[in-house]
Design a protein around this motif. Structure first.
Motif, short mmCIF file in Angstrom:
data_model
loop_
_atom_site.label_atom_id
_atom_site.label_comp_id
_atom_site.label_asym_id
_atom_site.label_seq_id
_atom_site.Cartn_x
_atom_site.Cartn_y
_atom_site.Cartn_z
N ALA A 8 -38.65 33.03 -31.20
CA ALA A 8 -37.90 31.83 -30.79
C ALA A 8 -37.52 31.04 -32.04
N HIS A 9 -36.34 31.35 -32.58
CA HIS A 9 -35.82 30.61 -33.74
C HIS A 9 -34.39 30.17 -33.41
N PRO A 10 -34.13 28.86 -33.36
CA PRO A 10 -32.80 28.39 -32.96
C PRO A 10 -31.71 28.70 -33.99
N ALA A 14 -29.86 31.56 -40.41
CA ALA A 14 -30.20 30.83 -41.64
C ALA A 14 -31.69 30.94 -41.98
N SER A 15 -32.42 31.73 -41.21
CA SER A 15 -33.87 31.85 -41.43
C SER A 15 -34.17 32.82 -42.57
N ARG A 16 -35.15 32.48 -43.36
CA ARG A 16 -35.62 33.42 -44.39
C ARG A 16 -36.94 34.04 -43.93
N VAL A 17 -37.90 33.20 -43.55
CA VAL A 17 -39.25 33.70 -43.31
C VAL A 17 -39.35 34.41 -41.96
N ASN A 18 -38.90 33.78 -40.90
CA ASN A 18 -38.99 34.43 -39.59
C ASN A 18 -38.10 35.67 -39.51
N ALA A 19 -36.95 35.62 -40.19
CA ALA A 19 -36.09 36.81 -40.21
C ALA A 19 -36.82 37.96 -40.89
N PRO A 65 -40.73 29.25 -35.89
CA PRO A 65 -40.95 28.27 -36.95
C PRO A 65 -41.59 27.03 -36.34
N PHE A 66 -42.52 26.44 -37.04
CA PHE A 66 -43.20 25.23 -36.56
C PHE A 66 -42.20 24.08 -36.61
N TYR A 67 -41.90 23.50 -35.46
CA TYR A 67 -40.95 22.38 -35.36
C TYR A 67 -41.69 21.20 -34.74
N TRP A 68 -41.77 20.12 -35.45
CA TRP A 68 -42.46 18.93 -34.95
C TRP A 68 -43.83 19.30 -34.37
N TYR A 69 -44.59 20.03 -35.21
CA TYR A 69 -45.98 20.38 -34.89
C TYR A 69 -46.09 21.21 -33.61
N SER A 70 -45.03 21.92 -33.27
CA SER A 70 -45.02 22.67 -32.03
C SER A 70 -43.96 23.78 -32.13
N THR A 105 -46.68 31.75 -36.58
CA THR A 105 -45.79 30.63 -36.86
C THR A 105 -45.69 30.36 -38.36
N THR A 106 -44.61 29.69 -38.74
CA THR A 106 -44.35 29.39 -40.15
C THR A 106 -44.12 27.90 -40.28
N ALA A 107 -44.86 27.28 -41.20
CA ALA A 107 -44.77 25.82 -41.37
C ALA A 107 -44.19 25.51 -42.75
N GLY A 108 -43.29 24.55 -42.78
CA GLY A 108 -42.68 24.16 -44.04
C GLY A 108 -43.70 23.56 -45.00
N ALA A 109 -44.64 22.78 -44.47
CA ALA A 109 -45.59 22.06 -45.33
C ALA A 109 -46.72 22.98 -45.80
N ALA A 110 -47.25 22.64 -46.96
CA ALA A 110 -48.31 23.44 -47.58
C ALA A 110 -49.62 23.33 -46.81
N MET A 113 -51.75 20.22 -46.77
CA MET A 113 -51.28 19.06 -45.97
C MET A 113 -51.77 19.14 -44.53
N TYR A 114 -52.25 20.33 -44.17
CA TYR A 114 -52.76 20.53 -42.80
C TYR A 114 -54.28 20.59 -42.84
N ARG A 115 -54.88 19.43 -42.93
CA ARG A 115 -56.35 19.39 -42.88
C ARG A 115 -56.78 17.98 -42.46
C1 LIG Z 1 -36.39 20.45 -36.47
C2 LIG Z 1 -37.40 20.88 -37.49
C3 LIG Z 1 -38.70 20.46 -37.37
C4 LIG Z 1 -39.66 20.88 -38.30
N1 LIG Z 1 -40.95 20.46 -38.14
C5 LIG Z 1 -41.89 20.88 -39.01
C6 LIG Z 1 -43.25 20.48 -38.85
O1 LIG Z 1 -43.63 19.78 -37.89
N2 LIG Z 1 -44.16 20.91 -39.76
C7 LIG Z 1 -43.80 21.73 -40.81
O2 LIG Z 1 -44.70 22.08 -41.60
N3 LIG Z 1 -42.52 22.13 -40.98
C8 LIG Z 1 -41.57 21.73 -40.11
N4 LIG Z 1 -40.26 22.16 -40.26
C9 LIG Z 1 -39.95 23.16 -41.30
C10 LIG Z 1 -39.90 24.56 -40.69
O3 LIG Z 1 -41.13 24.90 -40.08
C11 LIG Z 1 -39.57 25.62 -41.75
O4 LIG Z 1 -38.29 25.29 -42.27
C12 LIG Z 1 -39.55 27.03 -41.17
O5 LIG Z 1 -40.84 27.42 -40.79
C13 LIG Z 1 -39.02 28.02 -42.19
O6 LIG Z 1 -38.89 29.29 -41.55
P1 LIG Z 1 -37.48 30.06 -41.48
O7 LIG Z 1 -37.15 30.47 -42.91
O8 LIG Z 1 -37.72 31.22 -40.59
O9 LIG Z 1 -36.47 29.10 -40.90
C14 LIG Z 1 -39.29 21.74 -39.37
C15 LIG Z 1 -37.96 22.15 -39.48
C16 LIG Z 1 -37.01 21.73 -38.56
C17 LIG Z 1 -35.57 22.19 -38.72
#
Ligand SMILES: Cc1cc2nc3c(=O)[nH]c(=O)nc-3n(C[C@H](O)[C@H](O)[C@H](O)COP(=O)(O)O)c2cc1C
Length: 183
Positions: A8-10, A14-19, A65-70, A105-110, A113-115
């Motif tokens: 589920a990637h919208p 443009a995805s790097r990691v999930n792709a 991808p982790f979006y808004w902690y979900s 799942t993949t999170a943007g933050a390091a 930062m998640y502790r």
């Molecule tokens: C709408 C939106 C919400 C996001 N929320 C979070 C978040 O809550 N925590 C986080 O660590 N990263 C967040 N990110 C960053 C994405 O998780 C990150 O860009 C993605 O995992 C990268 O994977 P991809 O290369 O497959 O897109 C968010 C990105 C977007 C666009």
């Protein structure tokens, strides 16, 4: 083991990691890669088809991808519409019993930062607890989540290593049950 990867990637284009993870998963024996946003661009889910797919597999992987902690919204809609009373839960809702549920799942933050006490206050595993509870009510085994932190800083070598880890995890068929002590 037959594994269904529900991706589920919208914005997969443009995805790097999930792709990259999807590319690693696709050729694994027994894996069906199911791209939800590509299948339902109008967001109208064919519930019977999805339930059939679930029945045909033993391990269900939710990759996003982790979006808004979900998870992105189509995955929530998929759960709402597919994990129905009488199918996933309730006294006759035993269709998923005994299957495994793995969140990838993949999170943007390091990771730091998640502790507890950190910028995001909780670990990703803690924030994923609704999936753990969903597996529980459905009689599924909840696996230790596969999490990539700090996606913005992942270089090509690290990404290749994550691809190999993911491929091996899917190929092994070994269900790593979540260790309660680490959550
Ligand atoms: C709408 C939106 C919400 C996001 N929320 C979070 C978040 O809550 N925590 C986080 O660590 N990263 C967040 N990110 C960053 C994405 O998780 C990150 O860009 C993605 O995992 C990268 O994977 P991809 O290369 O497959 O897109 C968010 C990105 C977007 C666009």
């Amino acid at each position: 083991m037959r594994t269904l990867v529900v991706l589920a990637h919208p914005g997969l284009a443009a995805s790097r990691v999930n792709a990259a993870l999807a590319e690693a998963a696709r050729p694994v024996d027994g894996v069906t890669l199911h791209d939800l946003y590509a299948t339902y661009p109008d967001l109208r889910i064919d519930v019977e088809r999805e339930q059939r797919l679930l029945l045909e597999h033993d391990r269900i992987v939710l990759q996003f991808p982790f979006y808004w902690y979900s998870a992105p919204p189509l995955l929530k809609k998929w759960l709402d519409e597919v994990f129905l009373y009488g199918f996933a839960y309730g006294s006759n809702g035993t269709s998923l019993r005994g299957k495994a549920l793995l969140v990838a799942t993949t999170a943007g933050a390091a990771e730091e930062m998640y502790r507890p006490g950190g910028f995001n206050r909780f670990t990703v595993a803690e924030l994923l607890k609704p999936f753990d509870a969903t597996a529980n009510i459905s009689g599924m085994t909840y696996e230790e989540p596969f999490v990539i932190h700090g996606t913005h800083a992942v270089d090509d070598a690290a990404l290749a290593a994550y691809q190999e880890d993911y491929r091996a995890l899917l190929a092994s068929g070994v269900v790593r049950e979540r260790d309660l002590a680490t959550v």
